[in-house]
Write an enzyme that holds these catalytic residues in place. Sequence first.
Site, short mmCIF file in Angstrom:
data_model
loop_
_atom_site.label_atom_id
_atom_site.label_comp_id
_atom_site.label_asym_id
_atom_site.label_seq_id
_atom_site.Cartn_x
_atom_site.Cartn_y
_atom_site.Cartn_z
N THR B 17 0.54 -19.15 -27.84
CA THR B 17 -0.65 -18.30 -27.93
C THR B 17 -0.35 -16.82 -27.65
OG1 THR B 17 -1.20 -18.93 -25.67
CG2 THR B 17 -2.32 -20.13 -27.43
N TYR B 159 22.75 -11.94 -39.05
CA TYR B 159 22.10 -11.64 -40.32
C TYR B 159 23.10 -10.92 -41.24
CZ TYR B 159 18.17 -11.95 -37.00
OH TYR B 159 17.31 -12.32 -35.99
N GLU B 209 31.71 -11.15 -29.14
CA GLU B 209 31.65 -9.78 -28.63
C GLU B 209 32.32 -9.73 -27.27
OE1 GLU B 209 27.37 -9.42 -28.87
OE2 GLU B 209 27.12 -9.87 -26.74
N HIS B 247 23.44 -6.35 -24.50
CA HIS B 247 23.37 -7.75 -24.05
C HIS B 247 23.83 -7.84 -22.60
CE1 HIS B 247 23.82 -9.45 -28.39
NE2 HIS B 247 22.55 -9.23 -28.07
#
Lengths: 388, 299
Positions: B17, B159, B209, B247
Amino acid sequence: MKIHEYQAKELFQKYGVPTPRGKAAFSVDEAKKIAAELGNFPVVVKAQIHAGGRGKGGGVKLAKNAAEVNQYASSILGMTLVTHQTGPEGRLVKKLLVEEGLPIEKELYLSVLPDRGTAKIVFMASEAGGMDIEEVAAKTPEKIIKVYIDPLLGMKGYHANELAFGLNLSGDLAKQFSAMATKLYKLCVETDASLVEINPLILTKDGRVIALDGKINFDDNAMYRHKDIAEYRDLDEEDPAEVEASKYELNYIKMPSGNIGNMVNGAGLAMATMDIIQLAGATPANFLDVGGGASAEQVENGFRIILSDPSVKGVLINIFGGILRCDRLANGVVEAAKKVGIKIPVVIRMEGTNVEEGREILAKSGLNLITAKDISDAAQKIAEIAKR
Amino acid sequence: MSIWVDRNTKLVVQGITGKEGQFHTLTCKAYGTNVVAGVTPGKGGLNVEGIPVFNTVAKAVKETGANAAMVFVPPPFCADAILEDIEAGIPLIVAITEGIPVMDMLKVKNYLKSSKSRLIGPNCPGIITPGQCKIGIQPGHIHSPGPVGIVSRSGTLTYEAVHQIQKYGIGQSTVVGIGGDPVNGTNFIDCLTAFQADPETKAIIMVGEIGGSAEEEAADFIKKNVTKPVVGFIAGLTAPPGRRMGHAGAIISGSSGTAQGKIKAMREAGIAIVENLGHMGDIAKEAFASVIGAKSAKK
C-alpha cells in the site's frame, strides 16, 4: 560515520571501558587548564582529526611540565597535520585531547566489528599492538587472533577466554581484559558500530588494562536510531561540497585532481563511468549517484555542485533510463542547465525507456549539450574535451 | 527453463500500500507476474487493483498459497518483514529496500541459515525470468528470453548488461540482482551454482564491484565448478580507498576489496574480463559464440 578519539573515549566510559583520564580542549588555555586539573605530569597532547598516523605526523606529544603543555598545544592547534591517511593536503587541527600519561608495560591490539564475509561479529586481537594492523596481517598473520561470534547468540565467556588466553594474559589482567572485551561487544552491537578499534590497548606497569587510543566508525544506515551519536558528526572533517550534496540526498564524493565531472544513476554505473573516464585518458573529478528516481531539483543541485569545482573542464552525464524515463530526465537536465548556467561542454549518454524522445529534447534545447550514441562514443568525446 | 522464478511463481508483496510498493507491484503484474496478495499490517481486507491485502504474511500464504515475497518495507522495519517471511515458510524472498542497518542483516542472515528460505537482496533491483516472471523494479521491456544468465551487485549495471547483449539479439534465462549491501542473502556462488545446473542457461555474465571478497570466492568457484563460459566486469577501478561508493558494501578497506584484485582473480579463473564497460556486448558475443549458436545471436 567517523568520530574523534575523544568522542570514542566518551562512549568507552559510558560502557565502562577504562580510558586514561582526560578531556577535549578547543584552545591552548583550555589545554593548560585540563593539564592542571589532571594534577600530574607527564600529560599527553593529542591532535583530534579523523585520520590515523597522527603520532608519526607530529600530532601527539608528551609534555613533562606546564610550559611544555603550552608549547605543544600552541604548535598542534592550527597546524595542518599530514599523515598517510590524510593525503598530501593534510587536515587542519581544531581540537586537542589532553590526558594523563601512563606507565606502559605492554601494547596490545583489539578490535571488534561486523564481518561481511561470515555475517558474524569478529574480534581481532594481537600482541603486536601499536603497529599498523594491516601490516601485521600481511607480514605475520599468525600474530592475529580472530574470534567469531554469532549475533543471534551473543558473546559468551568462552569467547572472552579465547581472546585473553590467546594474548597470553593471566590472572587479574585476563579478568580485566575479558570484562573489557565483553563491554566492547555490547558497545559495538548496541551503537551499530562498523568498527571499534583500540590500538594500542595497554597493560600498565601497575597492572591495569586501559584503552590508550580509541576509534569507532558507525553504520550510516543505522544513525536514524542513534540521534545522540549522530550529533558527534564533525562537518569540519568533511569536504564542503560533500556536505552540501548530502543536504539533497545526493551520493557525491569529490576526487582529488580530477578534470571531468560526471552525473549517473545507480552506484555501480556511477563507478563504472568514473572508470570509463579514466580509461579514455581523462580523470574523474567526482562520484555522483543521483539514484533511480532523480528529481529535477536533485539534477540541478548535482550540476551546481559539480560545476563548483574549478578544475572541471567538462561533464559526462550517463543515464540508463529504467523506471525513470529518458524524456523526463532530459527535461530535468535542460531546466537545470538553464538555471545553473553551464559554460563548459556537457556530454550526455542516455539509454533505455523513451530514449528517442529524450535525445530530441536535448537536441532542441539550444544548449551546449553533446549527445553520445553509446558509452564508447561518450568516452571519446570526453577525452577530446579533457585534452583542450 | 530458468532459475528460482517462473510462471508458477505466486507473489505476495509486503508494503503493497506504500507509494513505491504499489507502483512496482502493478508494473510486475503488468509484466505477467502472478501477484496473489499484498501485506500491510492494519490494512487487511482492502485490495490494491484487485490484489487482496492481508495483515500478516502467514495469513496471506494460507489464503493464497503465495510462494515468493517481494519486500518494499522501509529500512527500520525491513529486517522484521524478512523474518516474518522466513517464519511463514516462504521459499523465495526478494528484498528491494535500501538502507537496512548491517546489525539487522547479520541477524537475518544467521536466521536464514536454519531455514529453507532463499533471500535475494536487500538493496537490489530483484530477479526476472524474461517472459515469465518479474519480481523487482527492473524495466521489464528491455529483456527477452534467451540463453544467458546474469548476476550482478548493481541495478543499472545489470540493465546495461542486458541492453548490450540485446543489441546482438541475445536474450536472458534469468537475471538476478544480488544487491549492493555488505551482508546479503543470495551470493554470486549461489547464482553460479543454479546457472550451471540450469540446462537452458548456456552462458553467464557476472557483474561485480569493489568491496569484500565475494568476487574472488566466486572466481575460485568458477575455476572448479563452472563449465559454461563466463564474462565478468568489475566496477570501481578508480574508487579511492576508505570511501563508500554509493552502495553500503562498495568500499575498499585497506588493501582488500580492490577492483584490481578481483579482476586478477577472475582472469585467473578463465573469465573473459570486460575492461571497458562499453565493450561488454561485444565481448559477450564473442565469448558465447560457441555455446549459443548463430540462431540466438543475430546481426
